[in-house]
Scaffold this motif. Sequence first.
Motif, PDB file in Angstrom:
ATOM      1  N   THR A 108      -2.521  -6.447 -15.881  1.00 30.84           N
ATOM      2  CA  THR A 108      -3.586  -6.835 -16.393  1.00 30.84           C
ATOM      3  C   THR A 108      -4.234  -8.563 -17.261  1.00 30.84           C
ATOM      4  O   THR A 108      -4.993  -9.117 -17.233  1.00 30.84           O
ATOM      5  CB  THR A 108      -5.162  -6.244 -15.698  1.00 30.84           C
ATOM      6  N   LEU A 125       0.618  -1.302   0.036  1.00 34.79           N
ATOM      7  CA  LEU A 125      -0.441  -0.048   0.069  1.00 34.79           C
ATOM      8  C   LEU A 125       0.648   0.900   0.246  1.00 34.79           C
ATOM      9  O   LEU A 125       2.039   1.400   0.957  1.00 34.79           O
ATOM     10  CB  LEU A 125      -0.879   0.230   1.125  1.00 34.79           C
ATOM     11  N   ASP A 154      -9.841  -0.130  -2.294  1.00 33.19           N
ATOM     12  CA  ASP A 154     -10.142  -1.857  -3.398  1.00 33.19           C
ATOM     13  C   ASP A 154      -8.714  -2.541  -3.573  1.00 33.19           C
ATOM     14  O   ASP A 154      -8.485  -3.117  -3.666  1.00 33.19           O
ATOM     15  CB  ASP A 154     -10.406  -1.173  -4.705  1.00 33.19           C
ATOM     16  N   ARG A 155      -7.693  -1.598  -3.120  1.00 35.37           N
ATOM     17  CA  ARG A 155      -6.356  -2.028  -2.655  1.00 35.37           C
ATOM     18  C   ARG A 155      -6.321  -2.780  -1.831  1.00 35.37           C
ATOM     19  O   ARG A 155      -5.594  -4.458  -1.441  1.00 35.37           O
ATOM     20  CB  ARG A 155      -5.024  -1.549  -3.327  1.00 35.37           C
ATOM     21  N   LEU A 210       0.235  -7.932  -7.451  1.00 39.60           N
ATOM     22  CA  LEU A 210      -0.446  -6.528  -7.603  1.00 39.60           C
ATOM     23  C   LEU A 210       1.002  -5.577  -8.499  1.00 39.60           C
ATOM     24  O   LEU A 210       0.055  -4.537  -9.612  1.00 39.60           O
ATOM     25  CB  LEU A 210      -0.165  -5.524  -6.305  1.00 39.60           C
ATOM     26  N   ASP A 213     -10.244   4.054  -4.126  1.00 36.88           N
ATOM     27  CA  ASP A 213      -8.647   2.661  -4.346  1.00 36.88           C
ATOM     28  C   ASP A 213      -7.939   2.581  -4.407  1.00 36.88           C
ATOM     29  O   ASP A 213      -7.861   1.404  -4.421  1.00 36.88           O
ATOM     30  CB  ASP A 213      -7.902   3.999  -5.966  1.00 36.88           C
ATOM     31  N   ASP A 214      -7.407   2.824  -2.720  1.00 39.95           N
ATOM     32  CA  ASP A 214      -6.491   2.294  -1.754  1.00 39.95           C
ATOM     33  C   ASP A 214      -7.276   1.247  -0.977  1.00 39.95           C
ATOM     34  O   ASP A 214      -7.306   0.295  -0.447  1.00 39.95           O
ATOM     35  CB  ASP A 214      -6.258   3.237  -0.527  1.00 39.95           C
ATOM     36  N   SER A 246      -8.195  -6.657  -2.401  1.00 41.04           N
ATOM     37  CA  SER A 246      -7.820  -7.022  -3.555  1.00 41.04           C
ATOM     38  C   SER A 246      -6.776  -7.650  -2.521  1.00 41.04           C
ATOM     39  O   SER A 246      -6.141  -8.980  -2.565  1.00 41.04           O
ATOM     40  CB  SER A 246      -6.800  -6.446  -4.586  1.00 41.04           C
ATOM     41  N   ILE A 247      -5.932  -7.228  -1.349  1.00 38.75           N
ATOM     42  CA  ILE A 247      -4.379  -8.852  -0.641  1.00 38.75           C
ATOM     43  C   ILE A 247      -5.803  -8.843   0.081  1.00 38.75           C
ATOM     44  O   ILE A 247      -4.863 -10.209  -0.004  1.00 38.75           O
ATOM     45  CB  ILE A 247      -4.320  -7.375   0.259  1.00 38.75           C
TER      46      ILE A 247
END
Length: 128
Positions: free
Chosen positions: A70, A26, A44-45, A66, A41-42, A48-49
Amino acid sequence: MKIGEFARAGGVNVETIRYYQRRGLLVEPPRAQGPRRYGIDDLDRLRSIRAAQTAGFTLEEIATLLALDTADRPAAQALANSRIAALDEKIANLQTMRGALIRLAEACAAEEVGPCPIIAAFNPIGTN
């Protein structure tokens, strides 16, 4: 959102956020006249983690995922296949342990005298 709100929204604690930042997973947002602010966006990341961890990926593997484009399907598939192989190995080990415990439990139930094989297996010194 501030770091505490961000952590709660992501289902982790603040120390986890800071740890992920130290590991490069992050980004620490810049300070703009006040506390740092995290955006969607943070979040969402972060989610995802957490999802990748739930799937069994290590933090190092997550960092690699990451960093992938994609469209890089072969690299992502290779990481997934590697993780699947590691999980299969872990499952095999757990099944071996389960089988050993079943045999010990059955032996304990079958014998009515002497030390219980379960206790003897895990405490060989105390069975003399």
